[in-house]
Design an enzyme around this catalytic site. Structure first.
Site, PDB file in Angstrom:
ATOM      1  N   LYS A 114      22.601  17.858  46.593  1.00 34.07           N
ATOM      2  CA  LYS A 114      21.252  18.444  46.541  1.00 34.07           C
ATOM      3  C   LYS A 114      21.331  19.968  46.486  1.00 34.07           C
ATOM      4  O   LYS A 114      20.477  20.605  45.889  1.00 34.07           O
ATOM      5  CB  LYS A 114      20.406  17.975  47.722  1.00 34.07           C
ATOM      6  CG  LYS A 114      20.000  16.517  47.599  1.00 34.07           C
ATOM      7  CD  LYS A 114      18.851  16.144  48.518  1.00 34.07           C
ATOM      8  CE  LYS A 114      18.428  14.692  48.280  1.00 34.07           C
ATOM      9  NZ  LYS A 114      17.387  14.225  49.202  1.00 34.07           N
ATOM     10  N   LYS A 195      23.858   7.872  39.036  1.00 31.54           N
ATOM     11  CA  LYS A 195      22.959   6.888  39.668  1.00 31.54           C
ATOM     12  C   LYS A 195      21.516   7.174  39.266  1.00 31.54           C
ATOM     13  O   LYS A 195      21.145   8.326  39.003  1.00 31.54           O
ATOM     14  CB  LYS A 195      23.127   6.877  41.189  1.00 31.54           C
ATOM     15  CG  LYS A 195      22.521   8.044  41.879  1.00 31.54           C
ATOM     16  CD  LYS A 195      22.382   7.823  43.384  1.00 31.54           C
ATOM     17  CE  LYS A 195      21.648   9.047  43.937  1.00 31.54           C
ATOM     18  NZ  LYS A 195      21.293   9.048  45.287  1.00 31.54           N
ATOM     19  N   LYS A 198      15.320  10.044  40.989  1.00 36.52           N
ATOM     20  CA  LYS A 198      14.115  10.669  40.458  1.00 36.52           C
ATOM     21  C   LYS A 198      14.380  12.114  40.009  1.00 36.52           C
ATOM     22  O   LYS A 198      13.563  12.700  39.312  1.00 36.52           O
ATOM     23  CB  LYS A 198      12.978  10.590  41.462  1.00 36.52           C
ATOM     24  CG  LYS A 198      13.290  11.340  42.706  1.00 36.52           C
ATOM     25  CD  LYS A 198      12.116  11.401  43.604  1.00 36.52           C
ATOM     26  CE  LYS A 198      12.422  12.185  44.840  1.00 36.52           C
ATOM     27  NZ  LYS A 198      13.758  12.225  45.362  1.00 36.52           N
TER      28      LYS A 198
HETATM   29  P1  AMP Z   1      14.819   7.730  48.902  1.00 34.82           P
HETATM   30  O1  AMP Z   1      13.651   7.626  48.002  1.00 34.82           O
HETATM   31  O2  AMP Z   1      15.781   8.782  48.530  1.00 34.82           O
HETATM   32  O3  AMP Z   1      14.353   7.798  50.336  1.00 34.82           O
HETATM   33  O4  AMP Z   1      15.630   6.377  48.744  1.00 34.82           O
HETATM   34  C1  AMP Z   1      15.126   5.155  49.194  1.00 34.82           C
HETATM   35  C2  AMP Z   1      16.192   4.091  49.207  1.00 34.82           C
HETATM   36  O5  AMP Z   1      16.602   3.751  47.875  1.00 34.82           O
HETATM   37  C3  AMP Z   1      17.481   4.449  49.940  1.00 34.82           C
HETATM   38  O6  AMP Z   1      17.893   3.339  50.708  1.00 34.82           O
HETATM   39  C4  AMP Z   1      18.466   4.718  48.845  1.00 34.82           C
HETATM   40  O7  AMP Z   1      19.786   4.456  49.248  1.00 34.82           O
HETATM   41  C5  AMP Z   1      18.021   3.730  47.785  1.00 34.82           C
HETATM   42  N1  AMP Z   1      18.397   4.141  46.412  1.00 34.82           N
HETATM   43  C6  AMP Z   1      18.079   5.312  45.812  1.00 34.82           C
HETATM   44  N2  AMP Z   1      18.577   5.378  44.554  1.00 34.82           N
HETATM   45  C7  AMP Z   1      19.245   4.188  44.354  1.00 34.82           C
HETATM   46  C8  AMP Z   1      19.974   3.626  43.259  1.00 34.82           C
HETATM   47  N3  AMP Z   1      20.109   4.279  42.101  1.00 34.82           N
HETATM   48  N4  AMP Z   1      20.524   2.391  43.411  1.00 34.82           N
HETATM   49  C9  AMP Z   1      20.369   1.703  44.585  1.00 34.82           C
HETATM   50  N5  AMP Z   1      19.701   2.175  45.648  1.00 34.82           N
HETATM   51  C10 AMP Z   1      19.125   3.406  45.560  1.00 34.82           C
END
Ligand code: AMP
Ligand code: TRP
Length: 329
Positions: A114, A195, A198
């Site tokens: 980040k 990966k 967003k």
């Molecule tokens: P966040 O929106 O960053 O709070 O992420 C929410 C959840 O989604 C967390 O458990 C992340 O580990 C999971 N996550 C985010 N991106 C991916 C991805 N590309 N593949 C699988 N899990 C993801």
């Protein structure tokens, strides 16, 4: 008493299918197992660590609650709450900071990533993000935390902090373990080496995308050389990622996909994939539209969840303050 499960998602915009398959879908499955006492929250304080617009925050928070409810989380079974409404999270983060050496924090991969992505805004919140996350988890005595693979290092820190604190002040915290799904790391549609995230919206399929948008995005997704529909993450990383989306969206096995598309090419597979995603998301999207049209439901669910979470968190933070000797009662 059932073992405790805690997880959260940041309100930073629309959720993508990586978030869904890596975590949210699993939240619902784990809730429905009925083996855990589940706490799911909106990590709004975490979401302040990147640039944000205060005018958008409230609707982003409501949007994640709607995602939770539309995906199948049920406020009668799970405690659904807003992180910033429970002051004990921040209190515990400040306390745990004193047991988190800077050297350990500097090794956090997400902080390093980040910092590159937002070079103009490398702030203390971003650096301290994993300690606040540890506080979120340890406060409720969670033994399991469903997350995607990118959060595993943060879970390791939570375990280390729990162990260190317990050794110094007596058994206070449970050491939490991550629960990963099969789709723990969904890759970007435009680049299978990155990966889905967003921060690269061009590679994301969002849960709110309309059927036509889904069809277009899937058609445009990069594929590998060759034409056979075969799961082979080494030689066919792009196709294998799409197959993993297919398998987890439709709840089928890889070999079932391979036989369904035997003798067919990438074009046919992508058409099938788009329809599978559209079908899987249709009930979710319909439910979410209704929820967003009646904000009272969202408000009520959060208010009730906040109350239940406070009861647990307030008690625990008192115990912690006593352990470290700052409670005068
Ligand atoms: P966040 O929106 O960053 O709070 O992420 C929410 C959840 O989604 C967390 O458990 C992340 O580990 C999971 N996550 C985010 N991106 C991916 C991805 N590309 N593949 C699988 N899990 C993801
Ligand atoms: N860091 C998590 C993410 O980006 C969100 C989060 C914050 C979280 N606190 C948590 C997840 C506690 C699980 C438990 O996905």
């Amino acid at each position: 008493m059932k073992p405790v499960l805690v997880s959260g998602i940041q309100p930073t915009g629309k959720l993508h299918i990586g978030n869904y398959l890596g975590s949210l879908k699993n939240f619902v499955a784990l809730q429905d197992l009925d083996e855990y006492q589940c706490f799911f929250f909106i990590a709004d304080l975490h979401s302040l660590t990147e640039d944000f617009n205060p005018k958008e925050k409230a609707s982003q928070i409501r949007n994640v609650v709607a995602d939770y409810l539309a995906a199948g989380l049920n406020p009668k079974q799970s405690v659904i709450f807003q992180q910033s409404e429970i002051p004990a999270h921040t209190e515990l983060a400040v306390i745990l900071n004193n047991f988190a050496p800077i050297g350990e924090m500097e090794r956090m991969t997400q902080f390093k990533d980040k910092s590159k992505n937002q070079a103009g805004n490398i702030n203390m919140g971003l650096f301290d993000y994993p300690v606040l996350m540890a506080a979120d988890i340890l406060l409720y005595g969670a033994s399991v935390v469903p997350v995607g693979e990118d959060q595993v290092q943060h879970l390791e820190l939570a375990r280390t902090l729990a162990r260190r604190f317990n050794a110094k002040f007596g058994k206070t915290f449970v050491e939490p373990k991550p629960i990963l799904t099969e789709a723990k790391r969904i890759m970007s549609l435009d680049d299978p080496t990155k990966k889905m995230s967003k921060s690269r919206p061009q590679g994301c399929l969002f849960l709110d995308d309309e059927p036509d948008v889904i069809r277009k995005k899937v058609q445009r997704a990069v594929t590998d050389s060759g034409s056979e529909i075969k799961y082979d993450p080494e030689r066919k990383p792009a196709l294998s990622n799409l197959m993993s989306v297919y398998a987890n969206m439709a709840d089928v096995r890889m070999d079932q996909i391979e036989s369904a598309f035997k003798g067919k090419g990438y074009g046919d597979f992508k058409k099938g994939l788009a329809e599978v995603i559209i079908q899987a998301l249709a009930p979710f999207q319909e439910k979410k539209r209704k929820l967003l049209a009646s904000p009272g439901i969202i408000k009520k669910a959060l208010a009730a969840g906040n109350k239940k979470a406070s009861l647990v968190a307030d008690k625990k933070i008192e115990e912690i303050k006593e352990k470290i000797g700052i409670s005068l009662d």
